[in-house]
Design a protein around this motif. Structure first.
Motif, PDB file in Angstrom:
ATOM      1  N   UNK A 183      51.999  50.871  45.162  1.00 49.83           N
ATOM      2  CA  UNK A 183      51.554  51.850  44.166  1.00 49.83           C
ATOM      3  C   UNK A 183      51.110  53.169  44.794  1.00 49.83           C
ATOM      4  N   UNK A 184      51.041  53.193  46.147  1.00 47.32           N
ATOM      5  CA  UNK A 184      50.617  54.391  46.877  1.00 47.32           C
ATOM      6  C   UNK A 184      49.166  54.761  46.565  1.00 47.32           C
ATOM      7  N   UNK A 185      48.348  53.753  46.302  1.00 48.42           N
ATOM      8  CA  UNK A 185      46.910  53.930  46.153  1.00 48.42           C
ATOM      9  C   UNK A 185      46.214  53.204  47.291  1.00 48.42           C
ATOM     10  N   UNK A 186      44.995  53.591  47.539  1.00 45.56           N
ATOM     11  CA  UNK A 186      44.225  52.848  48.531  1.00 45.56           C
ATOM     12  C   UNK A 186      43.828  51.504  47.933  1.00 45.56           C
ATOM     13  N   UNK A 187      43.636  50.479  48.768  1.00 46.31           N
ATOM     14  CA  UNK A 187      43.213  49.183  48.238  1.00 46.31           C
ATOM     15  C   UNK A 187      41.912  49.277  47.440  1.00 46.31           C
ATOM     16  N   UNK A 188      40.969  50.117  47.892  1.00 50.07           N
ATOM     17  CA  UNK A 188      39.712  50.240  47.177  1.00 50.07           C
ATOM     18  C   UNK A 188      39.885  50.838  45.787  1.00 50.07           C
ATOM     19  N   UNK A 189      40.697  51.898  45.699  1.00 49.31           N
ATOM     20  CA  UNK A 189      40.942  52.531  44.397  1.00 49.31           C
ATOM     21  C   UNK A 189      41.668  51.577  43.454  1.00 49.31           C
ATOM     22  N   UNK A 190      42.687  50.917  43.973  1.00 54.44           N
ATOM     23  CA  UNK A 190      43.437  49.981  43.147  1.00 54.44           C
ATOM     24  C   UNK A 190      42.541  48.845  42.661  1.00 54.44           C
ATOM     25  N   UNK A 191      41.685  48.351  43.528  1.00 49.27           N
ATOM     26  CA  UNK A 191      40.805  47.241  43.152  1.00 49.27           C
ATOM     27  C   UNK A 191      39.890  47.637  41.988  1.00 49.27           C
ATOM     28  N   UNK A 192      39.284  48.819  42.077  1.00 52.28           N
ATOM     29  CA  UNK A 192      38.387  49.277  41.012  1.00 52.28           C
ATOM     30  C   UNK A 192      39.157  49.542  39.718  1.00 52.28           C
ATOM     31  N   UNK A 193      40.298  50.207  39.833  1.00 52.29           N
ATOM     32  CA  UNK A 193      41.101  50.522  38.649  1.00 52.29           C
ATOM     33  C   UNK A 193      41.589  49.243  37.983  1.00 52.29           C
ATOM     34  N   UNK A 194      42.047  48.298  38.784  1.00 52.57           N
ATOM     35  CA  UNK A 194      42.569  47.037  38.262  1.00 52.57           C
ATOM     36  C   UNK A 194      41.494  46.290  37.483  1.00 52.57           C
ATOM     37  N   UNK A 195      40.292  46.231  38.037  1.00 54.47           N
ATOM     38  CA  UNK A 195      39.198  45.506  37.376  1.00 54.47           C
ATOM     39  C   UNK A 195      38.787  46.209  36.085  1.00 54.47           C
ATOM     40  N   UNK A 196      38.757  47.549  36.103  1.00 50.39           N
ATOM     41  CA  UNK A 196      38.319  48.277  34.912  1.00 50.39           C
ATOM     42  C   UNK A 196      39.306  48.130  33.771  1.00 50.39           C
ATOM     43  N   UNK A 197      40.597  47.987  34.081  1.00 52.30           N
ATOM     44  CA  UNK A 197      41.622  47.900  33.040  1.00 52.30           C
ATOM     45  C   UNK A 197      41.818  46.471  32.550  1.00 52.30           C
ATOM     46  N   UNK A 198      41.891  45.514  33.467  1.00 50.06           N
ATOM     47  CA  UNK A 198      42.231  44.140  33.085  1.00 50.06           C
ATOM     48  C   UNK A 198      41.013  43.249  32.892  1.00 50.06           C
ATOM     49  N   UNK A 199      39.884  43.632  33.499  1.00 45.74           N
ATOM     50  CA  UNK A 199      38.722  42.754  33.454  1.00 45.74           C
ATOM     51  C   UNK A 199      38.748  41.681  34.512  1.00 45.74           C
ATOM     52  N   UNK A 200      39.807  41.639  35.323  1.00 44.99           N
ATOM     53  CA  UNK A 200      39.965  40.648  36.387  1.00 44.99           C
ATOM     54  C   UNK A 200      39.938  41.347  37.741  1.00 44.99           C
ATOM     55  N   UNK A 201      39.489  40.656  38.778  1.00 44.32           N
ATOM     56  CA  UNK A 201      39.767  41.127  40.124  1.00 44.32           C
ATOM     57  C   UNK A 201      41.247  40.927  40.389  1.00 44.32           C
ATOM     58  N   UNK A 202      41.780  41.653  41.342  1.00 45.01           N
ATOM     59  CA  UNK A 202      43.212  41.547  41.610  1.00 45.01           C
ATOM     60  C   UNK A 202      43.605  40.125  42.001  1.00 45.01           C
ATOM     61  N   UNK A 203      42.842  39.524  42.896  1.00 44.72           N
ATOM     62  CA  UNK A 203      43.182  38.179  43.382  1.00 44.72           C
ATOM     63  C   UNK A 203      43.103  37.157  42.251  1.00 44.72           C
ATOM     64  N   UNK A 204      42.051  37.234  41.430  1.00 46.09           N
ATOM     65  CA  UNK A 204      41.912  36.249  40.351  1.00 46.09           C
ATOM     66  C   UNK A 204      43.022  36.416  39.316  1.00 46.09           C
ATOM     67  N   UNK A 205      43.465  37.640  39.095  1.00 46.93           N
ATOM     68  CA  UNK A 205      44.547  37.889  38.129  1.00 46.93           C
ATOM     69  C   UNK A 205      45.853  37.266  38.616  1.00 46.93           C
ATOM     70  N   UNK A 206      46.213  37.535  39.871  1.00 45.85           N
ATOM     71  CA  UNK A 206      47.445  36.969  40.429  1.00 45.85           C
ATOM     72  C   UNK A 206      47.360  35.445  40.451  1.00 45.85           C
ATOM     73  N   UNK A 207      46.212  34.918  40.830  1.00 47.64           N
ATOM     74  CA  UNK A 207      46.047  33.464  40.881  1.00 47.64           C
ATOM     75  C   UNK A 207      46.170  32.851  39.488  1.00 47.64           C
ATOM     76  N   UNK A 208      45.633  33.527  38.473  1.00 48.76           N
ATOM     77  CA  UNK A 208      45.724  33.003  37.103  1.00 48.76           C
ATOM     78  C   UNK A 208      47.181  32.877  36.662  1.00 48.76           C
ATOM     79  N   UNK A 209      48.016  33.837  37.037  1.00 45.89           N
ATOM     80  CA  UNK A 209      49.442  33.739  36.698  1.00 45.89           C
ATOM     81  C   UNK A 209      50.109  32.567  37.416  1.00 45.89           C
ATOM     82  N   UNK A 210      49.758  32.365  38.671  1.00 50.47           N
ATOM     83  CA  UNK A 210      50.367  31.265  39.432  1.00 50.47           C
ATOM     84  C   UNK A 210      49.946  29.912  38.845  1.00 50.47           C
ATOM     85  N   UNK A 211      48.683  29.793  38.459  1.00 41.86           N
ATOM     86  CA  UNK A 211      48.211  28.539  37.879  1.00 41.86           C
ATOM     87  C   UNK A 211      48.826  28.321  36.503  1.00 41.86           C
TER      88      UNK A 211
END
Length: 433
Positions: free
Chosen positions: A335-363
């Motif tokens: 996405x050409x964002x820093x990991x820190x920026x992406x992490x904050x943006x991802x949580x604010x939009x989805x309500x999930x941390x990035x890792x928990x979101x990806x893991x939820x899809x796998x489960x």
């Protein structure tokens, strides 16, 4: 011809209703964009909407709340992403959904609150927002239901407004079109000629899939396809006919929003139907429908050459590849964002941390594989990018409360329908970061 809806008239009616009930009331178009003055919002909501990202989330709640009331055929109460309770009354022109009247913006005691329409966003801890939130009036679902009934009757009396009410979702009649139009002005379409053939109703699931694809919300389209497949495999009769009906839904949506793809997608569907047998597998059918919807999304994106890559694309990639343990570092590079920026943006939009979101899809995919196939647990763990089966079992138990083997024993006898599966909630129309 019907009369043109007067925006000043609508505003006056809603203003009088708000004054009488003490509830904030606003009209929005199909995108959730208000078409009545911003004074209709509480101070808390005005401040939330002053932030561009949160404003998109607010529009998404409004848009999906209105569409949900259209689908269900009655006013729908829901919690927005900030935790306030609203209800929506749909506005239609003929059979076309053109927007909604939304009312509420109130706090409701926690025991009574309906489910969130979208994921909760993180705003607590911001002093001014906390203070304004405490000033938001409180109400009860009983009062909200009474206000909804009053507003529904009131809206039906407004010249030029047509509210859409049906008994059940199955009876909802929606033409294969959900245009992005402003609420005002519009005119009632001319009455069809007497000899004109009646327009057949859209197949069940059309409106939800069409709205998801228009928003480039692949996860939403996949979730709707999964629910329709659950119904198809549970219904009596030849499952092949039920699956064919779902294929017709996808083709109808394709004809409506990506007509150039129709010939190719029709060929793919016809080939699949020719070799389909009675032993239709729930898991394989899910993969097949996801592939069709993925092709449709690709065509929609190609038809929008001026759009820029944004967070929607990342979430769609995760939905396409639920078997991949994508890392935050890899996603940030893409996405050409820093990991820190992406992490904050991802949580604010989805309500999930990035890792928990990806893991939820796998489960979620693991549940479907366990319930619908005889694939060994170890192979499922490998397919879903878990390095060790023991680790997979621990993560699976943390999400479901049971081991993979226990889950398989409980659900494999239910036609491969892993009840209780929940996809991470988000709305891609809000994700233009």
């Amino acid at each position: 011809m019907g009369a043109v809806l007067d925006l000043d008239q609508l505003h006056k009616v809603l203003e009088d209703f708000s004054e009488a009930t003490g509830l904030a009331t606003v009209a929005v178009d199909t995108r959730g964009v208000p078409v009545t003055p911003a004074c209709a919002f509480t101070d808390f909501c005005r401040m939330m909407r002053s932030d561009p990202m949160r404003d998109k989330l607010c529009h998404g709640c409004d848009a999906h709340g209105g569409l949900q009331s259209m689908i269900e055929g009655s006013p729908q109460a829901y919690r927005c992403h900030s935790g306030l309770v609203d209800f929506s009354v749909p506005v239609t022109d003929g059979d076309k959904y053109v927007g909604a009247i939304l009312c509420g913006q109130v706090r409701v005691p926690e025991a009574e609150q309906p489910d969130f329409l979208t994921s909760r966003t993180s705003w607590r801890g911001e002093d001014q927002l906390d203070e304004l939130y405490e000033q938001v009036p409180t109400s009860s679902l009983k009062k909200i239901a009474a206000a909804a009934k009053t507003l529904l009757g009131l809206s039906m009396s407004i010249d030029g407004v047509r509210t859409h009410r049906v008994a059940t979702r199955q009876a909802t009649v929606v033409k294969p079109q959900l245009p992005v139009l402003a609420l005002v002005p519009y005119r009632r379409p001319p009455e069809p000629e007497q000899d004109a053939a009646p327009v057949p109703p859209a197949p069940e699931g059309f409106a939800a899939v069409r709205a998801a694809m228009d928003a480039e919300d692949l996860a939403g389209a996949f979730a709707e396809a999964s629910q329709l497949l659950d119904g198809a495999f549970a219904a009596p009769g030849d499952v092949r006919e039920h699956v064919a009906a779902l294929e017709d839904v996808v083709l109808a949506v394709t004809a409506d929003c990506a007509p150039r793809l129709v010939p190719h997608l029709t060929q793919v569907v016809n080939r699949q139907r020719e070799r389909r047998t009675l032993s239709v597998n729930r898991y394989q059918t899910q993969l097949y429908l996801e592939r069709l919807l993925g092709m449709l999304l690709d065509e929609i994106v190609r038809s929008r050459p001026h759009r820029r890559r944004d967070l929607r694309d990342l979430l769609n990639d995760i939905a396409r590849h639920p078997n991949r343990a994508l890392s935050l570092t890899e996603a940030a590079a893409a996405t050409h964002w820093s990991p820190g920026h992406l992490s904050k943006l991802f949580k604010s939009v989805t309500g999930y941390t990035f890792v928990s979101y990806v893991t939820a899809w796998r489960i979620q995919r693991a549940r479907l594989m366990l319930a619908s196939t005889q694939m060994p647990v170890q192979k499922i763990a490998t397919e879903l990018d878990f390095n060790q089966v023991n680790y997979f079992s621990r993560v699976f138990r943390a999400h479901t409360g049971m081991s993979p083997s226990e889950y398989r024993r409980q659900f494999s006898a239910r036609d491969g329908r892993p009840t209780g599966v929940s996809l991470p909630a988000h709305h891609h129309a809000l994700l233009r970061a």
